[in-house]
Design a protein around this motif. Structure first.
Motif, PDB file in Angstrom:
ATOM      1  N   ASN A 138       2.222 -29.290 -87.328  1.00  0.00           N
ATOM      2  CA  ASN A 138       1.345 -29.977 -86.758  1.00  0.00           C
ATOM      3  C   ASN A 138       1.625 -30.553 -85.060  1.00  0.00           C
ATOM      4  OD1 ASN A 138      -0.145 -30.174 -88.861  1.00  0.00           O
ATOM      5  ND2 ASN A 138       0.766 -32.010 -89.852  1.00  0.00           N
ATOM      6  N   GLN A 139       2.979 -30.847 -84.930  1.00  0.00           N
ATOM      7  CA  GLN A 139       3.590 -31.273 -83.744  1.00  0.00           C
ATOM      8  C   GLN A 139       3.172 -30.328 -82.491  1.00  0.00           C
ATOM      9  OE1 GLN A 139       4.809 -34.507 -83.096  1.00  0.00           O
ATOM     10  NE2 GLN A 139       4.531 -33.985 -80.879  1.00  0.00           N
ATOM     11  N   ALA A 140       3.384 -29.169 -82.913  1.00  0.00           N
ATOM     12  CA  ALA A 140       3.127 -28.044 -81.823  1.00  0.00           C
ATOM     13  C   ALA A 140       1.530 -27.759 -81.705  1.00  0.00           C
ATOM     14  CB  ALA A 140       3.449 -26.424 -82.533  1.00  0.00           C
ATOM     15  N   ASP A 143       0.979 -30.930 -79.314  1.00  0.00           N
ATOM     16  CA  ASP A 143       1.447 -30.790 -78.105  1.00  0.00           C
ATOM     17  C   ASP A 143       0.710 -29.748 -77.282  1.00  0.00           C
ATOM     18  OD1 ASP A 143       3.134 -32.768 -78.524  1.00  0.00           O
ATOM     19  OD2 ASP A 143       5.023 -31.335 -78.896  1.00  0.00           O
ATOM     20  N   ASN A 144       0.137 -28.712 -77.730  1.00  0.00           N
ATOM     21  CA  ASN A 144      -0.683 -27.992 -77.173  1.00  0.00           C
ATOM     22  C   ASN A 144      -2.123 -28.019 -77.086  1.00  0.00           C
ATOM     23  OD1 ASN A 144       1.433 -25.595 -76.414  1.00  0.00           O
ATOM     24  ND2 ASN A 144       1.697 -25.661 -78.673  1.00  0.00           N
ATOM     25  N   ALA A 145      -2.354 -29.016 -77.398  1.00  0.00           N
ATOM     26  CA  ALA A 145      -3.898 -29.659 -77.432  1.00  0.00           C
ATOM     27  C   ALA A 145      -4.280 -29.806 -75.904  1.00  0.00           C
ATOM     28  CB  ALA A 145      -4.285 -30.713 -78.328  1.00  0.00           C
ATOM     29  N   ILE A 146      -5.428 -29.485 -75.551  1.00  0.00           N
ATOM     30  CA  ILE A 146      -5.956 -29.762 -74.222  1.00  0.00           C
ATOM     31  C   ILE A 146      -5.905 -31.396 -73.767  1.00  0.00           C
ATOM     32  CG2 ILE A 146      -6.550 -27.519 -73.575  1.00  0.00           C
ATOM     33  CD1 ILE A 146      -9.505 -28.741 -73.872  1.00  0.00           C
ATOM     34  N   GLU A 147      -6.146 -32.081 -75.140  1.00  0.00           N
ATOM     35  CA  GLU A 147      -6.173 -33.460 -74.851  1.00  0.00           C
ATOM     36  C   GLU A 147      -4.848 -34.530 -75.242  1.00  0.00           C
ATOM     37  OE1 GLU A 147      -7.951 -31.828 -77.362  1.00  0.00           O
ATOM     38  OE2 GLU A 147     -10.234 -31.979 -76.728  1.00  0.00           O
ATOM     39  N   ALA A 148      -5.009 -35.363 -74.258  1.00  0.00           N
ATOM     40  CA  ALA A 148      -3.925 -36.166 -74.668  1.00  0.00           C
ATOM     41  C   ALA A 148      -4.041 -36.885 -76.098  1.00  0.00           C
ATOM     42  CB  ALA A 148      -3.784 -37.397 -73.686  1.00  0.00           C
ATOM     43  N   ILE A 149      -3.101 -37.120 -76.978  1.00  0.00           N
ATOM     44  CA  ILE A 149      -3.474 -37.744 -78.147  1.00  0.00           C
ATOM     45  C   ILE A 149      -2.247 -38.908 -78.510  1.00  0.00           C
ATOM     46  CG2 ILE A 149      -3.430 -37.269 -80.890  1.00  0.00           C
ATOM     47  CD1 ILE A 149      -4.366 -34.303 -80.142  1.00  0.00           C
ATOM     48  N   ILE A 150      -2.989 -39.975 -78.624  1.00  0.00           N
ATOM     49  CA  ILE A 150      -2.059 -41.151 -78.695  1.00  0.00           C
ATOM     50  C   ILE A 150      -2.422 -42.031 -79.722  1.00  0.00           C
ATOM     51  CG2 ILE A 150      -1.514 -43.319 -77.301  1.00  0.00           C
ATOM     52  CD1 ILE A 150      -2.487 -41.858 -74.628  1.00  0.00           C
ATOM     53  N   SER A 151      -1.418 -42.231 -80.392  1.00  0.00           N
ATOM     54  CA  SER A 151      -1.463 -42.978 -81.732  1.00  0.00           C
ATOM     55  C   SER A 151      -1.139 -44.637 -81.249  1.00  0.00           C
ATOM     56  CB  SER A 151      -0.645 -42.634 -82.772  1.00  0.00           C
ATOM     57  OG  SER A 151      -0.860 -41.487 -83.111  1.00  0.00           O
ATOM     58  N   ILE A 152      -1.824 -45.402 -81.500  1.00  0.00           N
ATOM     59  CA  ILE A 152      -1.346 -46.791 -81.537  1.00  0.00           C
ATOM     60  C   ILE A 152      -1.765 -47.849 -82.914  1.00  0.00           C
ATOM     61  CG2 ILE A 152      -2.257 -46.948 -79.134  1.00  0.00           C
ATOM     62  CD1 ILE A 152      -4.953 -48.093 -80.212  1.00  0.00           C
ATOM     63  N   ASN A 162       1.367 -37.255 -77.307  1.00  0.00           N
ATOM     64  CA  ASN A 162       1.598 -35.554 -77.476  1.00  0.00           C
ATOM     65  C   ASN A 162       2.194 -35.335 -75.931  1.00  0.00           C
ATOM     66  OD1 ASN A 162      -0.757 -35.926 -76.250  1.00  0.00           O
ATOM     67  ND2 ASN A 162      -1.415 -33.954 -77.216  1.00  0.00           N
ATOM     68  N   LYS A 163       2.734 -34.010 -76.005  1.00  0.00           N
ATOM     69  CA  LYS A 163       2.963 -33.507 -74.589  1.00  0.00           C
ATOM     70  C   LYS A 163       1.718 -33.577 -73.524  1.00  0.00           C
ATOM     71  CE  LYS A 163       7.286 -31.138 -74.897  1.00  0.00           C
ATOM     72  NZ  LYS A 163       7.730 -31.796 -76.308  1.00  0.00           N
ATOM     73  N   THR A 164       0.552 -33.320 -73.824  1.00  0.00           N
ATOM     74  CA  THR A 164      -0.508 -33.417 -72.813  1.00  0.00           C
ATOM     75  C   THR A 164      -0.676 -34.758 -72.236  1.00  0.00           C
ATOM     76  OG1 THR A 164      -1.381 -31.829 -74.179  1.00  0.00           O
ATOM     77  CG2 THR A 164      -2.802 -32.376 -72.613  1.00  0.00           C
ATOM     78  N   THR A 165      -0.148 -35.685 -72.897  1.00  0.00           N
ATOM     79  CA  THR A 165      -0.316 -37.159 -72.612  1.00  0.00           C
ATOM     80  C   THR A 165       0.518 -37.234 -71.127  1.00  0.00           C
ATOM     81  OG1 THR A 165      -0.498 -38.014 -74.810  1.00  0.00           O
ATOM     82  CG2 THR A 165      -0.097 -39.639 -73.038  1.00  0.00           C
ATOM     83  N   GLU A 166       1.586 -36.577 -71.094  1.00  0.00           N
ATOM     84  CA  GLU A 166       2.519 -36.587 -69.848  1.00  0.00           C
ATOM     85  C   GLU A 166       1.965 -35.968 -68.565  1.00  0.00           C
ATOM     86  OE1 GLU A 166       6.635 -35.653 -71.035  1.00  0.00           O
ATOM     87  OE2 GLU A 166       6.932 -35.056 -69.203  1.00  0.00           O
ATOM     88  N   PHE A 242      -4.516 -46.281 -85.080  1.00  0.00           N
ATOM     89  CA  PHE A 242      -5.418 -45.779 -84.718  1.00  0.00           C
ATOM     90  C   PHE A 242      -5.100 -44.462 -83.650  1.00  0.00           C
ATOM     91  CE2 PHE A 242      -6.855 -50.014 -84.816  1.00  0.00           C
ATOM     92  CZ  PHE A 242      -8.125 -50.004 -85.529  1.00  0.00           C
ATOM     93  N   THR A 243      -5.996 -43.376 -83.553  1.00  0.00           N
ATOM     94  CA  THR A 243      -5.556 -42.145 -82.777  1.00  0.00           C
ATOM     95  C   THR A 243      -6.460 -42.143 -81.754  1.00  0.00           C
ATOM     96  OG1 THR A 243      -4.202 -41.379 -84.475  1.00  0.00           O
ATOM     97  CG2 THR A 243      -4.687 -39.667 -82.755  1.00  0.00           C
ATOM     98  N   GLY A 244      -6.175 -42.075 -80.477  1.00  0.00           N
ATOM     99  CA  GLY A 244      -7.358 -41.921 -79.414  1.00  0.00           C
ATOM    100  C   GLY A 244      -6.929 -40.642 -78.841  1.00  0.00           C
ATOM    101  N   ILE A 245      -8.086 -39.724 -78.990  1.00  0.00           N
ATOM    102  CA  ILE A 245      -7.894 -38.604 -78.074  1.00  0.00           C
ATOM    103  C   ILE A 245      -8.556 -38.427 -76.741  1.00  0.00           C
ATOM    104  CG2 ILE A 245      -8.623 -35.962 -78.501  1.00  0.00           C
ATOM    105  CD1 ILE A 245      -8.706 -36.899 -81.708  1.00  0.00           C
ATOM    106  N   MET A 246      -7.832 -38.178 -75.542  1.00  0.00           N
ATOM    107  CA  MET A 246      -8.396 -38.488 -74.399  1.00  0.00           C
ATOM    108  C   MET A 246      -8.509 -37.104 -73.732  1.00  0.00           C
ATOM    109  SD  MET A 246      -6.233 -41.855 -73.368  1.00  0.00           S
ATOM    110  CE  MET A 246      -6.094 -43.024 -74.580  1.00  0.00           C
ATOM    111  N   ARG A 247      -9.601 -36.684 -73.531  1.00  0.00           N
ATOM    112  CA  ARG A 247     -10.001 -35.424 -72.633  1.00  0.00           C
ATOM    113  C   ARG A 247     -10.282 -35.793 -71.205  1.00  0.00           C
ATOM    114  NH1 ARG A 247     -12.565 -30.365 -73.850  1.00  0.00           N
ATOM    115  NH2 ARG A 247     -12.205 -30.743 -76.138  1.00  0.00           N
ATOM    116  N   ASP A 248      -9.424 -35.238 -70.502  1.00  0.00           N
ATOM    117  CA  ASP A 248      -9.405 -35.228 -68.873  1.00  0.00           C
ATOM    118  C   ASP A 248     -10.641 -34.755 -68.685  1.00  0.00           C
ATOM    119  OD1 ASP A 248      -9.237 -35.286 -66.292  1.00  0.00           O
ATOM    120  OD2 ASP A 248      -7.167 -34.646 -65.913  1.00  0.00           O
ATOM    121  N   ILE A 249     -11.792 -35.473 -68.253  1.00  0.00           N
ATOM    122  CA  ILE A 249     -13.025 -34.864 -67.655  1.00  0.00           C
ATOM    123  C   ILE A 249     -13.242 -34.934 -66.176  1.00  0.00           C
ATOM    124  CG2 ILE A 249     -14.185 -35.218 -69.988  1.00  0.00           C
ATOM    125  CD1 ILE A 249     -15.233 -37.732 -68.740  1.00  0.00           C
TER     126      ILE A 249
END
Ligand code: ADP
Length: 513
Positions: A138-140, A143-152, A162-166, A242-249
């Motif tokens: 799951n982590q892989a 981390d490879n998702a194109i979105e930043a995935i952030i849990s709060i 995840n890594k994309t957040t960085e 909550f898990t926020g999925i943030m796509r850079d648009i």
């Protein structure tokens, strides 16, 4: 020397079975070599010793004793299968799957048991390993998702990224964990000062449409990152997170901006063409305009001379002076009106939608059209519904449309008998929310094959035609939210209609800037 079966079992990594032979009291009569090796006892040292007391963990002893007793008491020779652990001399425990059978003498009396056991993997360990593996998988994926995935958590504190957040926000994981999500969404915080994060997120979630909105996020270096945020709510053991999925648009926004700019450029080119078209109309009308202006100017001059003569004769208080001055005024007004009409037509600085009396506009345009030599010999009739509401239009543009239609109608009747040159304009207010304007003539009519091409740029059947008039008129009407069509059922010449919405069209672009 290893037995061939041992070699195969080693190769296949199969667990080796162990065998335990007990007497009727549960004491050890025999242990297989494998069993001795595993448990760390020599066979001699355990013969006659109670198996359950020696080799089973105390918590399992009662259970194992019950199984042994039930095996002894059964009349028929039934085998039993169960799982329980054994304990080696050094305290190590191994989980085994056991298979027991009763041993009986010829009279059927119970004389003991023979049991084989196969080591089973530690279930807990196995589960843990598989959980770890699935977590790693799951982590892989995360981390490879194109979105930043952030849990709060429900107070907005970041618990996982995840890594994309960085990559998107420039922060290292440790710079985010434990901090509030607002550090990435400062603008959203401003918009939502009074409420807390959960409410903010919940409003989206509870709408049922899912929480999905475009926001401006902030990169570590301060620049804005346009993102699309989707939020999912998870409740585990009553704890909401909550898990926020943030796509850079940014890319998408950039293409949208480019599209907007190219649309604007096309619009500007179109505006420019429309303006050229109007200048073209005005220049073609210039002889007529000069002629038309000449009349009131000559009249003004004559009336002024008359006044001068009266003054010379010392008849200043003569009441005849007043009507003469009024006539000068009227003629000057008329000349001014002609100039205003021309200016409204050619004026480039006339982009605003303004509330207009369409009735007055049509009257003015007919007057202006009659300035044109070609149209001078044509008769006009105008019918209009009584109750015409004011409509919001770009005046110069609609005037341009009407002039184009009138001039085309005049061209189409150039070979008509002088008393058969009629243009009829009908303006109707049907209960459709639109005003309809029809321009009819008694000319050559519109060929069926041409009807579809009339509004295409550069389509002309005239030797000196530019073929832009109707294309521009069509785009003007469309940008006003209306429609322009050829009435193919009209047989006495041509009829071209256009509609204009009574309510102003939100977002309708004025044609000029
Ligand atoms: P142009 O007048 O320069 O040819 P327009 O776009 O105004 O360009 O008109 C395109 C063509 O549509 C004309 O050349 C003509 O063939 C046809 N047309 C337009 N109005 C009429 C009409 N009232 N009667 C017959 N044909 C018409």
């Amino acid at each position: 020397m290893q037995e061939p079966t041992d070699i195969i079992m080693d190769y296949l990594e199969l667990p080796r079975p162990i065998a335990v032979v007990l007497d009727a009291a549960g004491n050890i009569e025999h242990l297989s070599d494998e069993a001795c090796k595993l448990l760390g006892y020599s066979l001699q040292s355990v013969l006659g010793v109670n198996w359950i007391s020696l080799c089973l963990p105390s918590s399992w002893q009662l259970k194992a004793k019950a199984v042994f007793d039930s095996l002894a008491q059964r009349r028929q020779n039934q085998s039993e299968q169960y799982v329980y652990p054994v304990m080696a001399k050094n305290g190590d425990r191994f989980m085994f799957s056991w298979h027991s059978e009763a041993r009986r003498d010829p009279s059927g009396a119970f004389i003991g048991s023979i049991t084989t056991g196969i080591k089973v993997r530690d279930n807990a360990l196995q589960e843990k390993n598989s959980l770890l593996q699935s977590a790693a998988r799951n982590q892989a994926v995360l981390d490879n998702a194109i979105e930043a995935i952030i849990s709060i958590n429900s107070s907005g504190t970041i618990t996982h990224v995840n890594k994309t957040t960085e990559k998107i926000f420039g922060y290292k994981e440790y710079e985010l964990i434990g901090h509030n999500i607002w550090m990435l969404l400062p603008d959203a915080q401003l918009a939502d000062k009074k409420t807390n994060i959960s409410h903010y997120l919940m409003t989206g979630i509870t709408t049922g449409s899912g929480f999905n909105r475009e926001l401006k996020a902030r990169h570590k270096d301060g620049h804005c990152v346009p993102i699309e945020l989707t939020v999912a709510e998870i409740t585990i053991a009553g704890v909401r997170s909550f898990t926020g999925i943030m796509r850079d648009i940014s890319e998408r926004k950039l293409s949208e901006e480019r599209l907007r700019q190219s649309k604007e450029e096309v619009q500007q080119a179109l505006d420019h063409l429309a303006h050229l078209d109007r200048l073209h109309i005005a220049s073609e009308m210039s002889t007529g305009i000069a002629h038309e202006l000449n009349q009131p100017l000559t009249a003004i001059s004559m009336y002024a001379q008359a006044c001068r003569n009266l003054i010379k004769k010392g008849q200043l208080d003569n009441p005849a002076l007043l009507p003469t001055l009024s006539r000068i005024d009227n003629q000057a007004q008329r000349a001014g009106e002609i100039i205003r009409n021309i200016r409204a037509l050619v004026d480039k600085q006339n982009p605003h939608h303004q509330l207009t009396d369409i009735n007055a506009l049509i009257h003015n345009t007919i007057e202006l059209a009659q300035v044109d030599i070609e149209c001078r010999t044509v008769q006009f009739e105008y019918f209009c519904s009584e109750q015409l509401p004011m409509i919001e239009i770009v005046l110069g543009q609609i005037q341009q449309v009407l002039l184009n239609l009138i001039r085309n109608a005049c061209d189409a009747m150039v070979n008509n008998e002088p008393d058969d040159k009629w243009i009829t304009i009908i303006c109707e207010n049907k209960p459709t929310g639109f005003i309809t304007v029809r321009v009819r003539d008694r000319g050559v009519g519109i060929n069926h094959e041409h009807a579809d091409k009339l509004f295409q740029a550069f389509f002309s059947t005239k030797s000196h035609g530019m073929g832009m008039g109707l294309a521009i008129s069509h785009s003007i009407i469309t940008s006003h939210g209306g429609e322009m069509k050829v009435n193919q059922n009209y047989k006495d010449g041509a009829e071209i209609t256009f509609t204009l919405p009574i309510m102003p069209v939100l977002g309708a672009q004025p044609h000029e800037h």
